[in-house]
Design a protein around this motif. Structure first.
Motif, PDB file in Angstrom:
ATOM      1  N   GLU A 110      -2.245   7.949   7.367  1.00 48.30           N
ATOM      2  CA  GLU A 110      -1.683   7.071   8.590  1.00 48.30           C
ATOM      3  C   GLU A 110      -0.736   7.413   9.543  1.00 48.30           C
ATOM      4  O   GLU A 110      -0.941   7.226  10.658  1.00 48.30           O
ATOM      5  N   GLU A 144       0.755  -1.295   0.181  1.00 51.57           N
ATOM      6  CA  GLU A 144      -0.102   0.151  -0.187  1.00 51.57           C
ATOM      7  C   GLU A 144       0.738   1.160   0.030  1.00 51.57           C
ATOM      8  O   GLU A 144       1.793   1.343   0.636  1.00 51.57           O
ATOM      9  N   ASN A 145       0.354   2.145  -0.610  1.00 54.74           N
ATOM     10  CA  ASN A 145       1.152   3.715  -0.925  1.00 54.74           C
ATOM     11  C   ASN A 145       2.504   3.397  -1.623  1.00 54.74           C
ATOM     12  O   ASN A 145       3.215   4.510  -1.419  1.00 54.74           O
ATOM     13  N   ASN A 146       2.774   2.288  -2.079  1.00 54.81           N
ATOM     14  CA  ASN A 146       4.180   2.109  -2.847  1.00 54.81           C
ATOM     15  C   ASN A 146       4.252   2.988  -4.150  1.00 54.81           C
ATOM     16  O   ASN A 146       3.470   2.597  -5.168  1.00 54.81           O
ATOM     17  N   HIS A 185       5.773   2.077   2.757  1.00 58.10           N
ATOM     18  CA  HIS A 185       5.299   3.045   2.870  1.00 58.10           C
ATOM     19  C   HIS A 185       4.365   3.376   3.661  1.00 58.10           C
ATOM     20  O   HIS A 185       3.244   2.738   3.441  1.00 58.10           O
ATOM     21  N   SER A 197       1.014   6.597   4.413  1.00 57.79           N
ATOM     22  CA  SER A 197       0.664   7.674   4.036  1.00 57.79           C
ATOM     23  C   SER A 197       0.822   8.688   5.126  1.00 57.79           C
ATOM     24  O   SER A 197       0.731   8.411   6.285  1.00 57.79           O
TER      25      SER A 197
END
Length: 331
Positions: free
Chosen positions: A112, A46-48, A107, A109
């Motif tokens: 987060e 996620e968020n990569n 990663h 965000s």
């Protein structure tokens, strides 16, 4: 632009290492690849910024089953796990990717990062804490340290360090006293956020040590997260250890690991029919239920390794006010 789908069905710790290969592929060859992945733990990706959705039926896509055969030379060559997937991609794609950082690539965000950690939600304020992993999977019991020794470490730091115990449901994680118990209470993404907020980690050779290196530290903490790894002699240190970790190994101290690691799976047979019960997969030098390489690591060894981070000033113990809050919480 070449389109890639990278596949791997292994455990999350392996996937953390694959994130490094994807990062370094794009840094070495910027703008030349679109990459997507197929792994059991999409939360890690996620968020990569290096992942682009690619359809399986795209006729222009190259699908690669990612492996790290370099592990078979790990006892005798000076390479780290981080080189494993990279070397394989180089061979498959005819490239010359090189590592750009000594860590995986996970990663979070900005949103987060702004959320309160699970510990903060429980305590009512953001207190510094260490994560402790005191068990593991039945397939590799040769990695397990003595839970009594983990407890002695926790007891020694009582009132000065807050420990949070984590562990996946279905694995073996004996309950420790005097900790915040989050065993089976975190999704993989929640665990990533927990590591982000953590001051340090205590664990065997497992996913947590790789996450401790791969996940950035929240503001106010060191650039590199403290981590004490109770390793024994199963894996060669150069294959697993990170520069900023205290990696407690005994490779070279026993005949069974005097040329790298033994790579045995279990301390003693479990009788579950798994091939890991075979003699060639079980420890050859057991003390009680522990491989002797792990028995040679005392609670005092782990305590001293944790203390080094505090003595050096990388992190600080709980303040008097924070101690009172933790004491009230543990009653």
């Amino acid at each position: 632009m070449r389109k890639l789908i990278l596949r791997n069905g292994q455990s999350p710790g392996d996937i953390v290492m694959l994130t490094a290969a994807v990062r370094d592929l794009h840094r070495t060859y910027p703008g030349e690849f679109e990459t997507d992945v197929r792994t059991p733990c999409p939360e890690i990706w996620e968020n990569n910024p290096y992942i682009t959705p690619v359809a399986d039926d795209d006729p222009s896509v190259e699908t690669i089953d990612c492996e790290y055969p370099l592990i078979h030379r790990s006892n005798v060559t000076p390479y780290h796990f981080i080189h494993g997937f990279i070397e394989h991609l180089n061979e498959r794609l005819g490239l010359a990717v090189r590592p750009t950082e000594f860590r995986g690539d996970i990663h979070l965000s900005d949103l987060e990062k702004s959320w309160t950690s699970q510990v903060g939600e429980i305590v009512g304020e953001q207190l510094p804490f260490w994560i402790v992993v005191a068990g593991g999977k039945n397939d590799f019991t040769a990695k397990w340290w003595d839970p009594v020794r983990y407890q002695r470490v926790v007891d020694y730091f009582s009132g000065h360090v807050l420990f949070v115990q984590v562990g996946e449901n279905g694995h073996v994680h004996p309950r420790l006293r005097g900790v915040i118990d989050l065993r089976g209470k975190t999704s993989l993404r929640q665990l990533i956020r927990l590591v982000y907020h953590s001051q340090g980690a205590l664990c065997p050779v497992t996913m947590m040590m790789h996450m401790a290196a791969a996940i950035e530290c929240r503001p106010g903490l060191p650039r590199n997260r403290p981590c004490v790894v109770v390793a024994g002699g199963r894996e060669p240190p150069q294959w697993e250890a990170y520069p900023h970790h205290q990696f407690l190994h005994r490779a070279g101290a026993l005949r069974c690991c005097d040329n790298g690691g033994c790579w045995r799976s279990r301390a003693v047979p479990l009788g579950d029919g798994d091939e890991k019960d075979a003699p060639e997969n079980c420890c050859v030098d057991v003390v009680g239920t522990l491989p002797r390489c792990l028995d040679l690591i005392t609670a005092e060894d782990a305590i001293r390794a944790i203390e080094v981070y505090f003595a050096g000033g990388a992190v600080a113990y709980l303040t008097p006010d924070e101690r009172r809050r933790v004491t009230e919480l543990m009653r």
